[in-house]
Write a protein that holds these residues in place. Structure first.
Motif, short mmCIF file in Angstrom:
data_model
loop_
_atom_site.label_atom_id
_atom_site.label_comp_id
_atom_site.label_asym_id
_atom_site.label_seq_id
_atom_site.Cartn_x
_atom_site.Cartn_y
_atom_site.Cartn_z
N SER A 244 -4.99 25.58 -6.49
CA SER A 244 -5.38 25.35 -7.88
C SER A 244 -6.01 23.98 -8.10
CB SER A 244 -4.17 25.52 -8.79
OG SER A 244 -3.18 24.59 -8.44
N LYS A 245 -6.01 23.13 -7.07
CA LYS A 245 -6.60 21.79 -7.20
C LYS A 245 -8.02 21.80 -6.64
CE LYS A 245 -2.05 19.86 -6.90
NZ LYS A 245 -0.99 19.57 -5.98
N SER A 246 -8.90 21.09 -7.31
CA SER A 246 -10.30 21.08 -6.90
C SER A 246 -10.47 20.28 -5.61
CB SER A 246 -11.17 20.46 -7.99
OG SER A 246 -10.92 19.07 -8.07
N PRO A 247 -11.52 20.58 -4.84
CA PRO A 247 -11.77 19.81 -3.61
C PRO A 247 -11.92 18.32 -3.87
CG PRO A 247 -13.10 21.78 -3.61
CD PRO A 247 -12.45 21.69 -4.96
N LYS A 248 -12.54 17.96 -4.97
CA LYS A 248 -12.72 16.54 -5.30
C LYS A 248 -11.36 15.87 -5.53
CE LYS A 248 -14.91 13.54 -8.71
NZ LYS A 248 -15.70 13.50 -9.94
N ARG A 249 -10.49 16.57 -6.24
CA ARG A 249 -9.16 16.01 -6.51
C ARG A 249 -8.36 15.85 -5.22
NH1 ARG A 249 -4.81 19.07 -10.40
NH2 ARG A 249 -3.07 17.66 -10.08
N ARG B 273 -9.54 15.52 -2.19
CA ARG B 273 -10.18 14.48 -1.39
C ARG B 273 -9.72 13.10 -1.85
NH1 ARG B 273 -14.90 16.56 -1.84
NH2 ARG B 273 -15.66 15.30 -3.57
N ASN B 274 -9.62 12.90 -3.17
CA ASN B 274 -9.18 11.61 -3.70
C ASN B 274 -7.70 11.36 -3.45
OD1 ASN B 274 -11.62 10.59 -4.65
ND2 ASN B 274 -11.48 11.80 -6.53
N LEU B 275 -6.91 12.42 -3.31
CA LEU B 275 -5.48 12.26 -3.02
C LEU B 275 -5.23 11.82 -1.59
CD1 LEU B 275 -3.99 15.35 -4.87
CD2 LEU B 275 -3.78 12.96 -5.54
N ARG B 276 -6.23 11.96 -0.71
CA ARG B 276 -6.07 11.53 0.68
C ARG B 276 -6.03 10.01 0.81
NH1 ARG B 276 -11.06 14.19 3.10
NH2 ARG B 276 -10.70 16.28 2.35
N LYS B 277 -6.66 9.34 -0.12
CA LYS B 277 -6.83 7.88 0.00
C LYS B 277 -5.56 7.13 -0.38
CE LYS B 277 -11.60 8.56 -1.39
NZ LYS B 277 -12.53 8.41 -2.50
N ALA B 278 -5.35 6.02 0.27
CA ALA B 278 -4.21 5.15 -0.08
C ALA B 278 -4.59 4.31 -1.29
CB ALA B 278 -3.88 4.25 1.09
N THR B 279 -3.58 3.81 -1.98
CA THR B 279 -3.80 2.94 -3.12
C THR B 279 -2.75 1.84 -3.10
OG1 THR B 279 -4.10 2.90 -5.53
CG2 THR B 279 -2.39 4.34 -4.68
N LYS C 211 0.84 -1.19 0.00
CA LYS C 211 0.00 0.00 0.00
C LYS C 211 0.88 1.25 0.00
CE LYS C 211 -2.24 0.74 3.80
NZ LYS C 211 -3.14 0.70 4.95
N ARG C 212 0.43 2.30 -0.68
CA ARG C 212 1.17 3.56 -0.71
C ARG C 212 0.18 4.72 -0.70
NH1 ARG C 212 0.51 6.22 -5.50
NH2 ARG C 212 -0.12 4.98 -7.29
N MET C 213 0.66 5.90 -0.35
CA MET C 213 -0.16 7.10 -0.44
C MET C 213 0.06 7.76 -1.79
SD MET C 213 -1.97 7.14 2.21
CE MET C 213 -2.76 8.74 2.09
N LYS C 214 -0.92 8.54 -2.24
CA LYS C 214 -0.81 9.21 -3.53
C LYS C 214 0.03 10.48 -3.41
CE LYS C 214 -5.18 7.45 -5.19
NZ LYS C 214 -6.54 7.79 -5.60
N PRO C 215 0.75 10.84 -4.47
CA PRO C 215 1.55 12.07 -4.44
C PRO C 215 0.71 13.31 -4.77
CG PRO C 215 1.90 10.92 -6.50
CD PRO C 215 0.97 10.05 -5.68
N TYR C 216 1.37 14.47 -4.80
CA TYR C 216 0.78 15.77 -5.20
C TYR C 216 -0.19 16.34 -4.17
CZ TYR C 216 2.57 13.97 -9.60
OH TYR C 216 3.38 13.42 -10.56
#
Length: 65
Positions: free
Chosen positions: A35-40, A42-48, A23-28
Motif C-alpha cells: 500500500s506504500k508508494s515506491p517513492k515513499r 525509497r525514502n524510508l531506506r535512507k538514514a536520518t 544517526k537512526r533509520m526510519k520506521p515503517y
C-alpha cells in the motif's frame, strides 16, 4: 558509583556520525509495503538524524556510542 551500562536495544538502533550527531533509520519499512508508494519506500531506506530534543535521551541510553 556503579558502572555505566549501555542499553543494548538502543545501541543496536543508533550510530554516531563523524561530527558526533546521532544517526537512526526510519520506521515503517518492515511490512504492509504493497500500500506504500515506491517513492515513499525509497525514502524510508535512507538514514536520518535524531532530533535535538531526543539526542540527550539517546546519549543517556548509549553513553559510549
Amino acid at each position: 558509583m556503579p558502572k555505566l551500562k549501555t542499553r543494548r536495544a538502543a545501541a543496536k538502533r543508533f550510530n554516531t556520525t563523524g561530527t558526533g550527531k546521532i544517526k537512526r533509520m526510519k520506521p515503517y519499512k518492515s511490512h504492509i509495503l504493497e500500500s506504500k508508494s515506491p517513492k515513499r519506500k525509497r525514502n524510508l531506506r535512507k538514514a536520518t538524524l535524531v532530533s535535538k530534543t531526543m539526542t540527550e535521551a539517546v546519549r543517556k541510553m548509549c553513553p559510549f556510542i
